[in-house]
Enzyme design. Structure first.
Site, short mmCIF file in Angstrom:
data_model
loop_
_atom_site.label_atom_id
_atom_site.label_comp_id
_atom_site.label_asym_id
_atom_site.label_seq_id
_atom_site.Cartn_x
_atom_site.Cartn_y
_atom_site.Cartn_z
N ASN A 7 1.13 -0.91 0.10
CA ASN A 7 0.26 -0.19 -0.32
C ASN A 7 1.22 0.97 0.28
O ASN A 7 1.12 1.54 0.59
CB ASN A 7 -0.87 -0.55 0.99
N ARG A 92 -2.49 -2.04 -3.47
CA ARG A 92 -3.51 -1.30 -3.28
C ARG A 92 -3.84 -0.43 -4.01
O ARG A 92 -3.28 0.58 -4.36
CB ARG A 92 -4.01 -0.47 -1.72
N HIS A 183 -12.85 3.49 -0.65
CA HIS A 183 -12.60 2.15 0.63
C HIS A 183 -13.30 0.85 0.26
O HIS A 183 -13.59 -0.20 1.13
CB HIS A 183 -13.16 2.54 1.83
N HIS A 212 -18.13 2.95 7.11
CA HIS A 212 -16.64 2.02 7.52
C HIS A 212 -15.80 3.71 8.19
O HIS A 212 -15.94 4.43 7.50
CB HIS A 212 -16.15 2.23 6.62
N GLY A 214 -13.34 5.65 10.06
CA GLY A 214 -11.76 6.36 10.18
C GLY A 214 -11.40 7.20 10.63
O GLY A 214 -12.38 7.96 10.38
N GLY A 216 -10.75 8.21 8.16
CA GLY A 216 -11.34 8.41 5.97
C GLY A 216 -12.61 7.29 6.72
O GLY A 216 -12.53 6.66 7.40
N ARG A 245 -10.88 15.91 6.56
CA ARG A 245 -12.07 16.23 5.31
C ARG A 245 -12.89 16.68 6.42
O ARG A 245 -14.09 16.02 6.78
CB ARG A 245 -12.34 14.26 4.72
N ARG A 289 -9.56 9.50 19.60
CA ARG A 289 -9.59 9.23 20.73
C ARG A 289 -9.24 10.36 21.72
O ARG A 289 -10.22 10.93 22.03
CB ARG A 289 -8.89 8.05 20.65
N ASN A 339 -13.84 -0.10 17.54
CA ASN A 339 -13.77 0.11 18.84
C ASN A 339 -14.69 1.49 19.82
O ASN A 339 -14.62 1.39 21.00
CB ASN A 339 -12.11 0.70 18.64
N GLU A 388 -8.78 -5.24 4.88
CA GLU A 388 -8.12 -5.46 3.57
C GLU A 388 -7.34 -5.77 2.63
O GLU A 388 -7.11 -6.22 1.24
CB GLU A 388 -8.23 -3.12 3.51
#
Ligand code: AMP
Length: 409
Positions: A7, A92, A183, A212, A214, A216, A245, A289, A339, A388
């Site tokens: 990646n 990727r 993604h 999804h 995260g 992103g 973003r 976090r 999480n 992934e």
């Protein structure tokens, strides 16, 4: 079969080596600061747990791959006798435009197509190509497979991917101006796992919303294992606000700010990609976090960032339930989705009218794949850690074993 998954980023390169007979990762690592000076490679041999750090010049991606080979065969932390034991490489690749509905064995023609799509993935596609070219030069004859982030969403219907701008622009510039979505490997993996968990693998009517979440974040609406809509667009900037973003905003805001701040369009887009999202609102961090921590200490803007993220997520769930005309499961994945029980709770709260009922106790537990919905919930709420890299490795095995060529796809 040893499969190397690569990646490539602009100054970084992540890798995992899979033993696909056993379906395990035998080594993984990260090259950082490629071409910037102060380069380093952190390598972990998974089964022995040995971790090694290499510091030394990596002027380009080819030098980085050469360093990865050294790490893979080193006396300490090595897992291969020679890099010639690598049977194939899976890469990727961010943007496959509308040319790739599937992963593809890399040929000169495929490389040229990935290059042609650089305007749509200006940061990632050149780095992905650099990784491909580095491997090709260092291991000639070893098959390489490109796995596109956009490919899974190519099943979207025309009314879901077409933007309402003058139609003459759609196909004027060599690349089609439309929603592509990203993604894809994660949405594909999670939607397949969700169907499997619920015993609906071959059901063409199985409807799942994949969240999804995260650094992103993107949502997808999937029916019968096919993506019918997704929240990211021409580029990953569209959709829900993310780490840095903005997600979707009224484009007139750009004109307003640019006129007052004297920004060029490139500078403005940079602000929307790198300084916005939960970082921009919280003024704390792009890391969820950190924002969680600040919100718990009473920071208003940190709480506001979380509230916006969760509110937009809930709206996407509602709109995708409408797009699918019903929903069987909502699956959470990504660092936040897997999480953060608080985020799952906030995005599904108040949706009882749709048959979505979370079990607070199950939601608070930690674990791998699990169902966190209440027994009476008509819609299953699932937590599914994404993988992934495994999708890339599996596609690489499938295409190389089948001897698929671009012409036969
Ligand atoms: P990803 O991009 O999928 O690797 O996700 C990274 C994001 O997940 C970071 O913003 C992390 O702060 C966030 N994350 C990881 N663990 C937790 C957690 N326990 N609670 C909230 N966010 C988390």
């Amino acid at each position: 079969m040893n499969i190397l998954v690569v990646n490539g980023g602009s100054s970084s390169l992540k890798y995992q080596l899979y033993d696909m007979e056993r379906e395990v990762v035998t080594a993984k690592g990260l090259c950082e600061r490629i071409g910037l000076g102060g380069s380093r490679l952190t390598h972990t041999a998974m089964e022995s747990g040995v971790k090694t750090v290499y510091e030394g010049a990596m002027d380009d991606h080819k030098a980085a791959i050469a360093q990865v080979f050294n790490a893979l065969v080193a006396s300490e932390g090595g897992v291969l006798k020679s890099h010639t034991e690598i049977d194939a490489v899976g890469h990727r690749v961010l943007h496959g435009g509308d040319k790739f509905t599937e992963s593809a064995i890399v040929t000169d023609e495929i490389e040229a197509m990935v290059e042609q799509l650089i305007p749509l993935g200006p940061l990632h596609n050149p780095a992905n190509l650099a990784g491909i070219r580095a491997c090709r030069d260092l291991m000639p004859g070893v098959p390489q497979v490109a796995v596109f982030d956009t490919a899974f969403h190519q099943t979207m219907p025309e009314h879901a991917y077409t933007y309402a701008i003058p139609y003459e622009y759609y196909d004027k510039y060599g690349v089609k101006l439309r929603r592509y979505g990203f993604h894809g490997s994660s949405h594909r993996y999670v939607s397949e796992r969700a169907a499997k968990m619920l015993g609906r693998e071959s059901d063409p009517n199985f409807k799942v919303i994949v969240c999804h979440l995260g650094n992103g974040s993107s949502f997808s609406a999937c029916k019968g294992g096919r993506s019918v809509d997704t929240s990211m667009g021409l580029t990953p900037l569209e959709g829900i606000p993310m780490g840095t973003r903005s997600g979707s905003i009224d484009p007139t805001i750009l004109q307003f700010i640019m006129n007052r701040e004297g920004l060029s369009m490139d500078e403005m887009i940079d602000v929307l990609n790198k300084k916005s999202g939960v970082l921009g609102i919280s003024c704390v961090s792009s890391d969820f976090r950190d924002i969680d921590g600040a919100a718990k200490e009473g920071n208003h803007n940190a709480q506001l960032a979380l509230d916006i993220f969760r509110y937009v997520g809930k709206k996407l769930i509602g709109s995708y339930a409408a797009a699918l005309e019903g929903v069987d499961a909502i699956a959470f994945t990504g660092g936040v989705g897997e999480n953060s029980g608080d985020t799952r709770a906030a995005m599904t709260s108040g949706l009882e009218f749709m048959g979505v009922v979370l079990d607070a106790e199950k939601n608070a537990e930690r674990g791998a794949e699990r169902d966190v919905s209440a027994a009476e919930s008509r819609v299953r709420i699932l937590v599914i850690p994404t993988d992934e890299e495994f999708v890339i490795a599996a596609d690489t095995v499938r295409l190389t074993a089948a001897g698929v060529t671009p012409d036969s796809q």
